[in-house]
Motif scaffolding. Structure first.
Motif, PDB file in Angstrom:
ATOM      1  N   GLN A   1      13.200  47.604  27.102  1.00  0.00           N
ATOM      2  CA  GLN A   1      11.950  48.210  26.123  1.00  0.00           C
ATOM      3  C   GLN A   1      10.806  47.211  25.228  1.00  0.00           C
ATOM      4  O   GLN A   1      10.427  47.212  25.310  1.00  0.00           O
ATOM      5  CB  GLN A   1      12.672  49.155  25.045  1.00  0.00           C
ATOM      6  CG  GLN A   1      11.205  49.797  24.522  1.00  0.00           C
ATOM      7  CD  GLN A   1      10.416  50.713  25.570  1.00  0.00           C
ATOM      8  OE1 GLN A   1      10.337  51.748  26.246  1.00  0.00           O
ATOM      9  NE2 GLN A   1       9.128  50.440  25.032  1.00  0.00           N
ATOM     10  N   ASP A   2      11.603  45.893  24.124  1.00  0.00           N
ATOM     11  CA  ASP A   2      10.972  45.200  24.046  1.00  0.00           C
ATOM     12  C   ASP A   2      11.056  44.341  24.879  1.00  0.00           C
ATOM     13  O   ASP A   2       9.740  43.851  24.407  1.00  0.00           O
ATOM     14  CB  ASP A   2      12.698  44.534  23.455  1.00  0.00           C
ATOM     15  CG  ASP A   2      13.110  45.198  22.001  1.00  0.00           C
ATOM     16  OD1 ASP A   2      12.492  46.359  21.589  1.00  0.00           O
ATOM     17  OD2 ASP A   2      14.055  45.148  21.490  1.00  0.00           O
ATOM     18  N   ILE A   3      10.746  44.026  25.808  1.00  0.00           N
ATOM     19  CA  ILE A   3      10.655  43.128  26.945  1.00  0.00           C
ATOM     20  C   ILE A   3       8.898  43.144  27.539  1.00  0.00           C
ATOM     21  O   ILE A   3       8.378  42.753  27.463  1.00  0.00           O
ATOM     22  CB  ILE A   3      11.318  42.489  28.335  1.00  0.00           C
ATOM     23  CG1 ILE A   3      12.316  41.656  27.997  1.00  0.00           C
ATOM     24  CG2 ILE A   3      10.509  41.895  29.799  1.00  0.00           C
ATOM     25  CD1 ILE A   3      13.355  41.675  29.231  1.00  0.00           C
ATOM     26  N   LEU A   4       8.825  44.806  27.626  1.00  0.00           N
ATOM     27  CA  LEU A   4       7.595  45.236  28.079  1.00  0.00           C
ATOM     28  C   LEU A   4       6.744  45.747  26.515  1.00  0.00           C
ATOM     29  O   LEU A   4       5.351  45.133  26.829  1.00  0.00           O
ATOM     30  CB  LEU A   4       8.021  46.872  28.553  1.00  0.00           C
ATOM     31  CG  LEU A   4       9.000  47.116  29.879  1.00  0.00           C
ATOM     32  CD1 LEU A   4       9.191  48.634  29.767  1.00  0.00           C
ATOM     33  CD2 LEU A   4       8.131  46.380  31.002  1.00  0.00           C
ATOM     34  N   THR A   5       7.081  46.064  25.654  1.00  0.00           N
ATOM     35  CA  THR A   5       6.580  46.065  24.598  1.00  0.00           C
ATOM     36  C   THR A   5       6.016  44.201  24.079  1.00  0.00           C
ATOM     37  O   THR A   5       5.031  44.281  23.908  1.00  0.00           O
ATOM     38  CB  THR A   5       7.465  45.858  23.696  1.00  0.00           C
ATOM     39  OG1 THR A   5       8.087  47.737  23.379  1.00  0.00           O
ATOM     40  CG2 THR A   5       6.211  46.325  22.340  1.00  0.00           C
ATOM     41  N   GLN A   6       6.335  43.348  24.521  1.00  0.00           N
ATOM     42  CA  GLN A   6       6.360  42.034  24.388  1.00  0.00           C
ATOM     43  C   GLN A   6       4.954  41.828  25.171  1.00  0.00           C
ATOM     44  O   GLN A   6       4.275  40.816  25.352  1.00  0.00           O
ATOM     45  CB  GLN A   6       7.387  40.968  24.321  1.00  0.00           C
ATOM     46  CG  GLN A   6       7.443  39.173  24.621  1.00  0.00           C
ATOM     47  CD  GLN A   6       8.286  38.759  24.657  1.00  0.00           C
ATOM     48  OE1 GLN A   6       8.833  39.182  24.716  1.00  0.00           O
ATOM     49  NE2 GLN A   6       8.498  37.341  24.294  1.00  0.00           N
ATOM     50  N   ILE A   7       5.256  41.864  26.351  1.00  0.00           N
ATOM     51  CA  ILE A   7       4.285  41.661  27.955  1.00  0.00           C
ATOM     52  C   ILE A   7       2.570  42.892  27.461  1.00  0.00           C
ATOM     53  O   ILE A   7       1.784  41.811  27.777  1.00  0.00           O
ATOM     54  CB  ILE A   7       5.287  42.735  28.583  1.00  0.00           C
ATOM     55  CG1 ILE A   7       6.041  41.275  29.649  1.00  0.00           C
ATOM     56  CG2 ILE A   7       4.055  42.398  30.329  1.00  0.00           C
ATOM     57  CD1 ILE A   7       6.727  41.820  30.713  1.00  0.00           C
ATOM     58  N   ARG A   8       3.117  43.838  26.602  1.00  0.00           N
ATOM     59  CA  ARG A   8       1.673  44.251  26.410  1.00  0.00           C
ATOM     60  C   ARG A   8       0.959  43.527  25.382  1.00  0.00           C
ATOM     61  O   ARG A   8      -0.194  43.985  25.180  1.00  0.00           O
ATOM     62  CB  ARG A   8       2.149  45.726  25.845  1.00  0.00           C
ATOM     63  CG  ARG A   8       3.063  46.917  27.675  1.00  0.00           C
ATOM     64  CD  ARG A   8       2.574  48.812  27.689  1.00  0.00           C
ATOM     65  NE  ARG A   8       2.621  49.191  28.510  1.00  0.00           N
ATOM     66  CZ  ARG A   8       4.403  49.475  28.884  1.00  0.00           C
ATOM     67  NH1 ARG A   8       5.555  48.746  27.733  1.00  0.00           N
ATOM     68  NH2 ARG A   8       4.489  50.057  29.850  1.00  0.00           N
TER      69      ARG A   8
END
Length: 424
Positions: A226-233
């Motif tokens: 979830q943290d990775i996807l937030t960082q990407i977005r």
């Protein structure tokens, strides 16, 4: 002799010979003083006069030979006529001495100094028209010119000069830098700055302009999905390094354009992120910028990971970083705070992570760049130990006051130039 030739004719011949002497003197100076690079440009543009002058300058020994043959001939003939005239007026005893003195002054003024000075100032106005006469003269007097050149070139070879060709008029890097500097208003200031920056690329390495390791933003696969996807977005960068646990363990480079392929899926896994990442491109820290610019083009890359001699990651460098060294800053990183803050008293509060090169470019200072890359490193090198608290120091003509220290890092310092009081 003066009875055989009217004095009016002798004076007329003498004046003509002095004019011819001025012609040869000015043509020699004009030909040798002409701007070879402007001449080459005009010749390449189809100017016939420039092409004719370039043909003459291709063999300077022949050009100088025909000019000096003509100049010496008219000067010697003028001396003979002047002697005849002087003998008629002053007699055979004092006439030759008087003619020598008067003719020397006349030739110096009217056939040497004046025409040569004008030709040195306006070489094109002399070289172009005189080439019309010099080229056929060279063909007409070629046997004599060849004989004179054969002897003179033989003497030159004895002196160690093996070639008399004009050569390619090539410029060294420093000479080209001087030419650009002296172009003045002929080249706009911004264009001159870009040309000089291109010449300086060889003196700068990727280590000088890279984003340092501690400022690199990347995707750590040890973080939650979830943290990775937030960082990407929410990322403000188009490319992010993907690593596992430690940035030294880089798996690949993810272009956020490719992130849409897995973000649109119902189920996203870390494996799908790694699958879209491209193989990382590593760069030695000592690579000169001009070499790296060509490497980026050859490898079809826009970003590289900078590593030291032990293979540890030092930071990353992008194609845009190199281009900004040439054209200046043209991008703005909204996530990066300004590192240099001017104060009301004229000093500057500078963050310790600011690079020395950026400080020098922005403030016009001359802090040393052959050692540490950041202000923090420069201060620590000068102190030779880590300060226990705020201290003041001087580096060259720069005074510095450490303002804040945190986690073994000088986070900010106040800097100002020390004014030198002239000695009385």
């Amino acid at each position: 002799m003066s009875d055989d030739f009217p004095l009016g004719l002798l004076f007329g011949l003498l004046a003509l010979l002095i004019l011819l002497s001025a012609f040869f003197s000015s043509s020699e100076t004009g030909m040798m003083s002409i701007n070879r690079y402007r001449l080459s440009h005009q010749a390449n543009s189809g100017d016939r006069r420039a092409k004719r002058v370039m043909r003459l300058l291709a063999r300077p020994d022949r050009l100088i030979g025909v000019i000096l043959i003509g100049n010496n001939f008219v000067n010697n003939l003028a001396a003979s006529i002047a002697t005849i005239i002087a003998i008629h007026f002053f007699g055979e005893v004092s006439g030759p001495a008087i003619s020598t003195a008067l003719l020397t002054i006349t030739i110096l003024i009217f056939a040497e100094v004046t025409p040569k000075t004008y030709a040195a100032i306006k070489p094109e106005r002399i070289a172009y028209p005189t080439s019309y006469a010099l080229e056929p003269m060279l063909k007409l007097l070629y046997p004599l010119v060849w004989l004179v050149n054969a002897v003179s070139n033989g003497l030159l070879r004895l002196m160690g000069v093996k070639s008399v060709d004009s050569g390619g008029d090539s410029l060294t890097r420093d000479e080209l830098r001087t030419v650009v500097h002296e172009a003045g208003t002929l080249i706009p200031y911004r264009h001159r700055a870009m040309l000089l920056s291109i010449l300086d690329l060889e003196n700068v390495t990727v280590n000088d302009i890279m984003v340092p390791r501690h400022e690199v933003l990347g995707i750590d696969l040890d973080d939650s999905l979830q943290d990775i996807l937030t960082q990407i977005r929410t990322s403000q960068h188009t490319r992010l390094p993907v690593y596992k646990g430690d940035i030294n363990n880089i798996i690949g480079m993810l272009h956020l354009r490719n992130a849409a392929r897995f973000l649109s899926r119902d189920e996203v896994t870390k494996a799908s992120i790694v699958q879209e990442a491209r193989e990382p491109y590593f760069i030695p820290e000592s690579t000169p910028l001009h070499t790296q610019l060509l490497n980026f083009q050859k490898q079809k890359r826009r970003i590289g990971i900078v590593v030291d001699e032990y293979g540890d990651v030092d930071g990353l460098v992008t194609l845009e970083d190199i281009l900004e060294e040439i054209v200046g800053e043209f991008t703005t990183d909204v996530s990066e705070d300004e590192e240099i803050h001017q104060q009301d008293d004229g000093s500057h509060v500078i963050e310790g992570t600011a690079t020395i090169r950026d400080i020098n470019k922005m403030l016009g200072w001359q802090l040393p760049t052959d050692g540490p890359k950041t202000l923090n490193g420069l201060i620590l090198e000068h102190l030779e130990s880590f300060p226990e608290g705020p201290v003041c120091l001087q580096i060259g003509n720069m005074r510095m006051e450490i303002l804040e220290i945190r986690d073994n890092l000088i986070t900010s310092a106040r800097c100002w130039q020390q004014l030198r009081v002239p000695r009385r």
